[in-house]
Scaffold this motif. Structure first.
Motif, PDB file in Angstrom:
ATOM      1  N   PHE A 289       9.146 -12.796  -2.809  1.00 52.33           N
ATOM      2  CA  PHE A 289       8.038 -13.393  -1.995  1.00 52.33           C
ATOM      3  C   PHE A 289       8.683 -14.173  -1.425  1.00 52.33           C
ATOM      4  O   PHE A 289       8.493 -14.979  -0.145  1.00 52.33           O
ATOM      5  N   TRP A 290       9.659 -15.470  -2.678  1.00 54.59           N
ATOM      6  CA  TRP A 290       9.728 -16.768  -2.667  1.00 54.59           C
ATOM      7  C   TRP A 290      11.427 -16.161  -1.299  1.00 54.59           C
ATOM      8  O   TRP A 290      10.939 -16.705  -0.815  1.00 54.59           O
ATOM      9  N   ASP A 291      12.274 -15.095  -1.818  1.00 55.75           N
ATOM     10  CA  ASP A 291      12.715 -14.949  -1.646  1.00 55.75           C
ATOM     11  C   ASP A 291      12.997 -14.400   0.291  1.00 55.75           C
ATOM     12  O   ASP A 291      13.641 -14.706   1.292  1.00 55.75           O
ATOM     13  N   ARG A 292      11.823 -14.090   1.839  1.00 57.83           N
ATOM     14  CA  ARG A 292      11.505 -13.251   2.782  1.00 57.83           C
ATOM     15  C   ARG A 292      10.220 -14.712   2.788  1.00 57.83           C
ATOM     16  O   ARG A 292      10.708 -15.029   4.153  1.00 57.83           O
ATOM     17  N   THR A 293       9.931 -15.790   2.406  1.00 56.67           N
ATOM     18  CA  THR A 293       9.069 -16.529   2.861  1.00 56.67           C
ATOM     19  C   THR A 293       9.865 -18.457   2.535  1.00 56.67           C
ATOM     20  O   THR A 293      10.889 -18.196   3.481  1.00 56.67           O
ATOM     21  N   PHE A 294      10.215 -18.846   1.889  1.00 56.66           N
ATOM     22  CA  PHE A 294      10.550 -20.341   1.644  1.00 56.66           C
ATOM     23  C   PHE A 294      11.517 -19.796   1.607  1.00 56.66           C
ATOM     24  O   PHE A 294      13.050 -20.557   2.531  1.00 56.66           O
ATOM     25  N   GLY A 295      12.611 -18.928   0.878  1.00 55.12           N
ATOM     26  CA  GLY A 295      14.183 -18.807   1.013  1.00 55.12           C
ATOM     27  C   GLY A 295      14.266 -18.812   2.205  1.00 55.12           C
ATOM     28  O   GLY A 295      16.106 -19.086   2.835  1.00 55.12           O
ATOM     29  N   TRP A 296      13.483 -17.709   2.955  1.00 55.37           N
ATOM     30  CA  TRP A 296      14.029 -18.050   4.681  1.00 55.37           C
ATOM     31  C   TRP A 296      14.256 -19.410   5.988  1.00 55.37           C
ATOM     32  O   TRP A 296      15.158 -19.164   6.691  1.00 55.37           O
TER      33      TRP A 296
END
Length: 678
Positions: free
Chosen positions: A554-561
């Motif tokens: 979830f973090w990688d696909r949302t905030f991380g991008w």
């Protein structure tokens, strides 16, 4: 004999019914490249390819009958010169069709096509900017289905593209700057369709101005407020014509004005009654019904579902399928299965589960609350796997648009009775920007609805905390509101009491006075409980769908991008274009100021009523949008919720200084300080 014939007929019907479904569910055994190779080896095709060496292959899998349809298209006009049908289960050529005797020869060369393209004034001016700033430029041209696509590069970045028709030598399109990579920077009515017509948007602007202006006091702040809201139409007009370098600067003055106005209202101390328009109550109700029903009708007649609305449907489908939406969105695979577009993409691609779906690889960039909001619509209305009419998206947007209007009306009912309730709902359904978002079937209406209900439940700590967290876990901008929400019901420090002569000094200590500034409100614990419940439930849903690694994905696909997302739809990312300032440092400073302001609102002002608090919430949301790298008109409903409350709801009077009794005022300065505890 009759029974036998009936049994055979029943088996045949069953076979006919089941076979297409099975073929559609099964993945193809061939890739598009292998299907193309079989088509190249088909009888008579080699001679055609030698005759037309620049021709191109296009192979699409038809899942309903398990066939590959491969077409050899002439480079000169883009029309088919050979069609080859490949039977996928048997991995063999089924049929070869030659639809015409031949194709016209190409009339242009790469050199002549480039010369024609370079004469276009728009492309020439943009390329000259790079050369004026000593940036090397090179060109490349290729014939693609009847159109020469002439491209210019500076370094590794493409900076311009011009299409030249081979048969007529006419220029078919010109793209410069952000238009090269961003299709929505090229103009048109890709957002909202009918709402962009001058008569449609103009009618909404006129109605909004007629009902929201105070016609008895035109020389007032209210007139400027309404003008600022509707003046964003000038920016939209430029955006629809692909004038990005005009549209983007024009979006800032209205937003900056509204930011200042929200801060003025939040810090103001004078009392003000509610503004409920000059219309009779029954007229307001009729207008609400007409506007709400009208936008539903126009949505059904001429609207579109933008990418974020399609992403919501896909995410809900994944949840209903028992999968996490993160990392499972449809991608471009080697196996296309739909119509081929002019840009070389296809309407669908075979996914690992064998289903033909329209690709939207970065659609999983929103919070889980966003996808959960689409679940009822998808469960009831389904999804074909394609980016088609998407009735589930229309239903979801319409439902939350109505929910937002009801939430604002409920707030108005609590603070001003039925007239203020009607005025709030009328503001929502008359302001053009909520209609624009609704006609685009964007997911931003969902965020606005959650914020409206958080405001409506401002006196219910658990409810307001739950709804603001739903908004924050749909799109992350409302996270900026959390400090303010945790101090909403904090009482101001007590006034200084009287000091009786001869009695001990009863002033507050410094620590006590400091605590009166920083203590959370009495309902903050329940507000935090509402936030925590929503967060825990959504996190548990993700982990149930995708295991313990769900939160990392979830973090990688949302905030991380999103933290590194580039975009030309703000001034902050224009440094890559020659002649524009690099404002990255300014943006960083403003972001820090915004965060500081959000934290500061936990402490000051010491006194806040509901209207002023929500005006500050509007200021935070506007500030967030001002520093965004990627901004769109679709985001305006987040702001309109709080603007409606700030401009219409009543405000109580706030004294500028604490009361000082007569005895205090008669004492010398040192004694007054002793009374105060200094």
């Amino acid at each position: 004999m009759t029974v036998r014939r009936l049994a055979l007929a029943a088996l045949f019907v069953l076979f006919v019914a089941v076979t297409p479904a099975a073929a559609n569910a099964a993945s193809p055994t061939l890739s598009s490249l292998k299907a193309e190779q079989l088509a190249r080896d088909a009888q008579g095709i080699e001679a055609l390819m030698l005759k037309y060496p620049l021709s191109q292959w296009s192979c699409v899998f038809a899942g309903e009958n398990a066939f590959w349809n491969c077409s050899l298209n002439a480079a000169s006009d883009g029309q088919s010169i050979a069609n080859v049908k490949i039977y996928d289960p048997g991995k063999r050529v089924w049929s070869v069709t030659i639809p015409r005797n031949g194709a016209p020869a190409t009339s242009l060369t790469e050199k002549t096509a480039t010369a024609i393209a370079a004469k276009d004034p728009k492309a020439a001016a943009w390329i000259a900017r790079y050369r004026d700033y000593d940036r090397p430029v090179r060109s490349f041209a290729a014939l693609d289905l009847g159109t020469w696509r002439v491209k210019w590069y500076s370094g590794a970045s493409q900076i311009a593209e011009v299409g030249v028709l081979d048969t007529t030598k006419a220029i078919s399109y010109v793209r410069t700057g952000p238009q090269v990579a961003w299709s929505m920077a090229r103009g048109g009515q890709g957002f909202g369709r009918l709402i962009n017509e001058p008569w449609a948007l103009g009618t909404l602007i006129l109605i909004f101005a007629l009902v929201m202006l105070d016609w008895r006091r035109l020389r007032s702040w209210r007139t400027l407020d309404i003008f600022a809201i509707v003046s964003l139409a000038g920016s939209l007009w430029c955006f629809n014509r692909g004038l990005i370098f005009w549209a983007v600067p024009l979006q800032y003055p209205p937003l900056v004005y509204l930011l200042v106005r929200m801060i003025m209202i939040g810090t103001g101390r004078s009392a003000r009654p509610a503004f409920t328009t000059r219309l009779p109550f029954w007229v307001m109700v009729v207008l609400i019904l007409v506007l709400a029903g009208g936008r539903v009708g126009f949505n059904a007649y001429s609207s579109n579902v933008v990418d974020v609305g399609y992403a919501g449907v896909v995410g809900a489908d994944r949840i209903l399928d028992g999968r996490s939406p993160y990392g499972s969105f449809p991608t471009k695979t080697p196996t296309p299965c739909g119509t081929r577009y002019s840009d070389g993409n296809y309407s669908g691609y075979i996914q690992p589960n064998g289903r033909c779906e329209t690709a939207i690889e970065r659609g999983d960039t929103y919070g889980p609350a966003m996808y959960a909001a689409y679940v009822p619509g998808v469960a009831a209305l389904g999804w074909t796997g394609r980016w088609d009419d998407l009735p589930a998206a229309h239903f979801t947007t319409g439902f939350f648009d109505l929910l937002a209007g009801i939430g604002l009306a409920l707030f108005g009912w609590q603070f001003g009775g039925r007239r203020l309730a009607a005025a709030m709902a009328l503001f929502w359904f008359a302001v053009p920007w909520t209609a624009y978002t609704f006609m685009s079937d964007s997911n931003d209406t969902i965020v606005a609805a959650y914020l409206a209900w958080s405001a409506a439940l401002i006196a219910r700590p658990v409810g307001r905390g739950a709804f603001v967290m739903l908004a924050a876990l749909a799109k992350f901008a409302p996270l900026i509101l959390l400090p303010l929400w945790l101090r909403l019901d904090r009482q101001p420090p007590p006034t200084r009491g009287e000091w009786a002569y001869g009695e001990p000094i009863m002033g507050q200590s410094r620590a006590a006075r400091l605590w009166s500034f920083v203590r959370p409100g009495p309902g903050s614990g329940r507000t935090f409980l509402g936030m925590a419940l929503v967060t825990i439930l959504l996190a548990a849903m993700l982990m149930a769908l995708d295991g313990t690694g769900a939160l990392r994905t979830f973090w990688d696909r949302t905030f991380g991008w999103q933290l590194d997302r580039p975009s030309p739809f703000s001034i902050w990312d224009w440094g890559e274009y020659p002649g524009f300032l690099d404002l990255a440092i300014v943006q960083t400073i403003l972001k820090a100021a915004l965060v500081f302001g959000a934290i500061a609102l936990f402490f000051v002002p010491r006194r806040l009523d509901a209207t002023r608090a929500l005006a500050f919430a509007g200021a935070l949301m506007i500030g967030f949008q001002l520093v965004l790298t990627h901004w769109m008109y679709l985001y305006l409903p987040w702001v309109m919720v709080f603007v409606a409350i700030a401009l219409l709801a009543p405000r109580i009077g706030m004294p500028r200084t604490r009361r000082v009794n007569e005895l205090d005022s008669a004492l010398p300065r040192r004694e007054r300080q002793l009374v105060a505890g200094d």
